[in-house]
Design an enzyme around this catalytic site. Structure first.
Site, PDB file in Angstrom:
ATOM      1  N   GLY A  45     -52.795-107.974  35.252  1.00  0.00           N
ATOM      2  CA  GLY A  45     -52.753-107.542  36.639  1.00  0.00           C
ATOM      3  C   GLY A  45     -53.916-106.775  37.196  1.00  0.00           C
ATOM      4  O   GLY A  45     -54.790-106.260  36.345  1.00  0.00           O
ATOM      5  N   GLN A  50     -59.029-101.623  42.353  1.00  0.00           N
ATOM      6  CA  GLN A  50     -59.498-101.516  41.108  1.00  0.00           C
ATOM      7  C   GLN A  50     -61.073-102.254  40.984  1.00  0.00           C
ATOM      8  O   GLN A  50     -61.818-102.011  40.285  1.00  0.00           O
ATOM      9  CB  GLN A  50     -58.624-102.096  39.841  1.00  0.00           C
ATOM     10  N   HIS A 147     -46.487-101.291  38.180  1.00  0.00           N
ATOM     11  CA  HIS A 147     -48.135-100.612  37.880  1.00  0.00           C
ATOM     12  C   HIS A 147     -48.903-101.109  38.729  1.00  0.00           C
ATOM     13  O   HIS A 147     -49.655-100.133  39.226  1.00  0.00           O
ATOM     14  CB  HIS A 147     -48.096-101.210  36.530  1.00  0.00           C
TER      15      HIS A 147
END
Length: 196
Positions: A45, A50, A147
């Site tokens: 993922g 990020q 998550h």
């Protein structure tokens, strides 16, 4: 193009992502770059924060988990080829028993800890063609979605750890933000001195 993954400590990882629409600049290119970045880092993922973008987008591909012999045949089948882009996602409900699973994060290399999450979720989102869905997932698929969803909410898996665990990890997390970590993919470190 492989993008650098933002390391723990960067403020972008703590921002709640903004919604986007189909006019987002170079959208198709961004999706392609994020897939390439995720696969290069051997992730299942990756969320936009990020790669330094505070927007509500993440992607997952749970195929690597489908080899796990501890899983039932049905679970392996569910995970194999489960590849999706989630845009402007909103978790509507989380239900079921909480269960622990050892999680890691590309932004926090070399740190893995057990995190408890509910088993089942219902999520509303748009895919990369901005088609809307409301779907329910459970097990590992739900876990990976939870998550990554946390990333667009400015939450990291380490936030779920006990006070003691957090204190034990403090030095390691500080080192990650300074670039004192071995990751086999490109990273951007917030506390690294410029011009080194």
């Amino acid at each position: 193009m492989i993008l650098p993954i933002v390391a723990y400590g960067d403020p972008v990882l703590r921002k709640k992502g903004k919604e986007i629409n189909a006019d987002y600049p170079k959208f198709k290119e961004l999706v392609a770059n994020m897939w390439e970045t995720m696969y290069n880092a051997h992730g299942v993922g990756l969320a936009a924060p990020q790669v330094g973008l505070p927007i509500r987008m993440f992607m997952i591909d749970t195929t690597p988990f489908s080899d796990d012999e501890d899983l039932s045949e049905q679970e392996q089948k569910d995970l194999d080829g489960f590849k999706k882009v989630f845009i402007n996602a909103e978790i509507l409900e989380e239900t079921g028993e909480e269960w622990a699973f050892n999680e890691g994060c590309l932004s926090i290399p070399d740190v893995r800890e057990d995190v408890k999450r509910k088993d089942t979720l219902t999520i509303r989102y748009f895919d990369e063609n901005f088609k809307e869905y409301t779907e329910t997932y459970d097990g590992l698929r739900a876990r990976v979605i939870q998550h990554e969803y946390d990333h667009i909410e400015g939450v990291l898996f380490t936030d779920y750890l006990s006070g003691l665990k957090k204190r034990l990890l403090k030095g390691k997390l500080a080192n990650i933000s300074k670039g004192k970590v071995n990751a086999d993919y490109r990273m951007r470190f917030p506390a690294q001195k410029k011009g080194r």
